[in-house]
Scaffold this motif. Structure first.
Motif, PDB file in Angstrom:
ATOM      1  N   ALA A  88      -1.679   5.774  10.666  1.00 35.69           N
ATOM      2  CA  ALA A  88      -0.708   4.564  10.929  1.00 35.69           C
ATOM      3  C   ALA A  88      -1.500   3.466  11.210  1.00 35.69           C
ATOM      4  O   ALA A  88      -1.048   2.358  10.782  1.00 35.69           O
ATOM      5  CB  ALA A  88       0.250   5.012  12.044  1.00 35.69           C
ATOM      6  N   LYS A  89      -2.813   3.467  11.853  1.00 31.99           N
ATOM      7  CA  LYS A  89      -3.268   2.004  12.157  1.00 31.99           C
ATOM      8  C   LYS A  89      -4.005   1.682  10.915  1.00 31.99           C
ATOM      9  O   LYS A  89      -4.202   0.634  10.551  1.00 31.99           O
ATOM     10  CB  LYS A  89      -4.483   2.462  12.996  1.00 31.99           C
ATOM     11  CG  LYS A  89      -5.266   1.444  13.560  1.00 31.99           C
ATOM     12  CD  LYS A  89      -6.272   1.811  14.674  1.00 31.99           C
ATOM     13  CE  LYS A  89      -7.214   0.361  14.964  1.00 31.99           C
ATOM     14  NZ  LYS A  89      -6.866  -0.140  16.237  1.00 31.99           N
ATOM     15  N   ILE A  90      -4.537   2.725   9.982  1.00 32.55           N
ATOM     16  CA  ILE A  90      -5.153   2.294   8.814  1.00 32.55           C
ATOM     17  C   ILE A  90      -4.231   1.902   7.748  1.00 32.55           C
ATOM     18  O   ILE A  90      -4.394   0.770   7.250  1.00 32.55           O
ATOM     19  CB  ILE A  90      -5.826   3.668   8.077  1.00 32.55           C
ATOM     20  CG1 ILE A  90      -7.109   4.144   8.937  1.00 32.55           C
ATOM     21  CG2 ILE A  90      -6.152   3.587   6.536  1.00 32.55           C
ATOM     22  CD1 ILE A  90      -7.467   5.458   8.635  1.00 32.55           C
ATOM     23  N   ASP A  91      -2.814   2.171   7.798  1.00 33.46           N
ATOM     24  CA  ASP A  91      -1.851   1.750   7.076  1.00 33.46           C
ATOM     25  C   ASP A  91      -1.601   0.284   7.406  1.00 33.46           C
ATOM     26  O   ASP A  91      -1.300  -0.648   6.627  1.00 33.46           O
ATOM     27  CB  ASP A  91      -0.725   2.625   7.082  1.00 33.46           C
ATOM     28  CG  ASP A  91       0.398   2.242   6.100  1.00 33.46           C
ATOM     29  OD1 ASP A  91       0.149   1.987   5.011  1.00 33.46           O
ATOM     30  OD2 ASP A  91       1.503   1.942   6.775  1.00 33.46           O
ATOM     31  N   ALA A  92      -1.512   0.190   8.702  1.00 32.42           N
ATOM     32  CA  ALA A  92      -1.428  -1.245   9.361  1.00 32.42           C
ATOM     33  C   ALA A  92      -2.398  -2.209   8.811  1.00 32.42           C
ATOM     34  O   ALA A  92      -2.190  -3.598   8.997  1.00 32.42           O
ATOM     35  CB  ALA A  92      -1.055  -1.191  10.858  1.00 32.42           C
ATOM     36  N   LEU A  93      -3.611  -1.811   8.714  1.00 33.22           N
ATOM     37  CA  LEU A  93      -4.832  -2.574   8.249  1.00 33.22           C
ATOM     38  C   LEU A  93      -4.717  -3.081   6.908  1.00 33.22           C
ATOM     39  O   LEU A  93      -5.305  -3.771   6.530  1.00 33.22           O
ATOM     40  CB  LEU A  93      -6.010  -1.975   8.699  1.00 33.22           C
ATOM     41  CG  LEU A  93      -6.423  -1.735  10.208  1.00 33.22           C
ATOM     42  CD1 LEU A  93      -7.644  -0.682  10.331  1.00 33.22           C
ATOM     43  CD2 LEU A  93      -6.773  -3.255  10.613  1.00 33.22           C
ATOM     44  N   GLY A  94      -3.805  -2.340   6.136  1.00 36.72           N
ATOM     45  CA  GLY A  94      -3.604  -2.511   4.795  1.00 36.72           C
ATOM     46  C   GLY A  94      -4.121  -1.766   3.818  1.00 36.72           C
ATOM     47  O   GLY A  94      -4.125  -2.134   2.554  1.00 36.72           O
ATOM     48  N   TYR A  95      -4.813  -0.713   4.216  1.00 33.67           N
ATOM     49  CA  TYR A  95      -5.616  -0.172   3.212  1.00 33.67           C
ATOM     50  C   TYR A  95      -4.666   1.056   2.695  1.00 33.67           C
ATOM     51  O   TYR A  95      -3.783   1.613   3.157  1.00 33.67           O
ATOM     52  CB  TYR A  95      -6.670   1.029   4.011  1.00 33.67           C
ATOM     53  CG  TYR A  95      -7.950   0.218   4.366  1.00 33.67           C
ATOM     54  CD1 TYR A  95      -8.892  -0.195   3.700  1.00 33.67           C
ATOM     55  CD2 TYR A  95      -8.064  -0.244   5.679  1.00 33.67           C
ATOM     56  CE1 TYR A  95      -9.996  -0.893   4.029  1.00 33.67           C
ATOM     57  CE2 TYR A  95      -8.974  -0.971   6.241  1.00 33.67           C
ATOM     58  CZ  TYR A  95     -10.206  -1.196   5.560  1.00 33.67           C
ATOM     59  OH  TYR A  95     -11.251  -1.961   5.695  1.00 33.67           O
ATOM     60  N   LYS A  96      -4.820   1.351   1.277  1.00 37.47           N
ATOM     61  CA  LYS A  96      -4.133   2.428   0.464  1.00 37.47           C
ATOM     62  C   LYS A  96      -5.161   3.579   0.387  1.00 37.47           C
ATOM     63  O   LYS A  96      -6.251   3.414  -0.280  1.00 37.47           O
ATOM     64  CB  LYS A  96      -3.683   1.766  -0.871  1.00 37.47           C
ATOM     65  CG  LYS A  96      -3.103   2.830  -1.575  1.00 37.47           C
ATOM     66  CD  LYS A  96      -2.443   2.500  -2.972  1.00 37.47           C
ATOM     67  CE  LYS A  96      -1.886   3.290  -3.777  1.00 37.47           C
ATOM     68  NZ  LYS A  96      -1.609   2.990  -5.092  1.00 37.47           N
ATOM     69  N   VAL A  97      -4.710   4.569   1.039  1.00 37.31           N
ATOM     70  CA  VAL A  97      -5.594   5.680   1.226  1.00 37.31           C
ATOM     71  C   VAL A  97      -5.425   6.783   0.246  1.00 37.31           C
ATOM     72  O   VAL A  97      -4.239   7.118  -0.143  1.00 37.31           O
ATOM     73  CB  VAL A  97      -5.359   6.327   2.876  1.00 37.31           C
ATOM     74  CG1 VAL A  97      -6.420   7.739   2.756  1.00 37.31           C
ATOM     75  CG2 VAL A  97      -5.607   5.316   3.779  1.00 37.31           C
TER      76      VAL A  97
END
Length: 90
Positions: free
Chosen positions: A42-51
């Motif tokens: 969720a934090k990574i998503d909030a940073l704008g990364y597409k994983v």
């Protein structure tokens, strides 16, 4: 030094920087203190990364994917704080 030894030495030197980038030392904390994978995602998503890929790598959470600008990214996160420890953006 023979030609064969020179070639081997050159190949090893060429690989050394790549090997150094592959490892990151993110935390010495035990896994019980790490944030959950769901919270980290969720934090990574909030940073704008597409994983594309999310994994545990040694003492880090690691992703392969893209930045919000569409650049390829390999990013290592401290699994306790969620801070970026190391990144390679292309």
């Amino acid at each position: 030094m023979t030609l064969k030894l020179k070639l081997i030495a050159a190949a090893l030197l060429a690989l050394a920087p790549t090997a150094a980038l592959a490892d990151a030392d993110c935390t010495a904390e035990p896994k019980e203190k790490w944030m959950s994978e769901a919270a980290m995602k969720a934090k990574i998503d909030a940073l704008g990364y597409k994983v594309k890929t999310f994994q545990v790598s040694g003492s880090c959470y690691e992703i392969y994917g893209w930045t919000k600008e569409g650049k390829r990214a390999e990013v290592y996160f401290n699994p306790v704080s969620g801070e970026i420890v190391k990144s390679e953006i292309e």
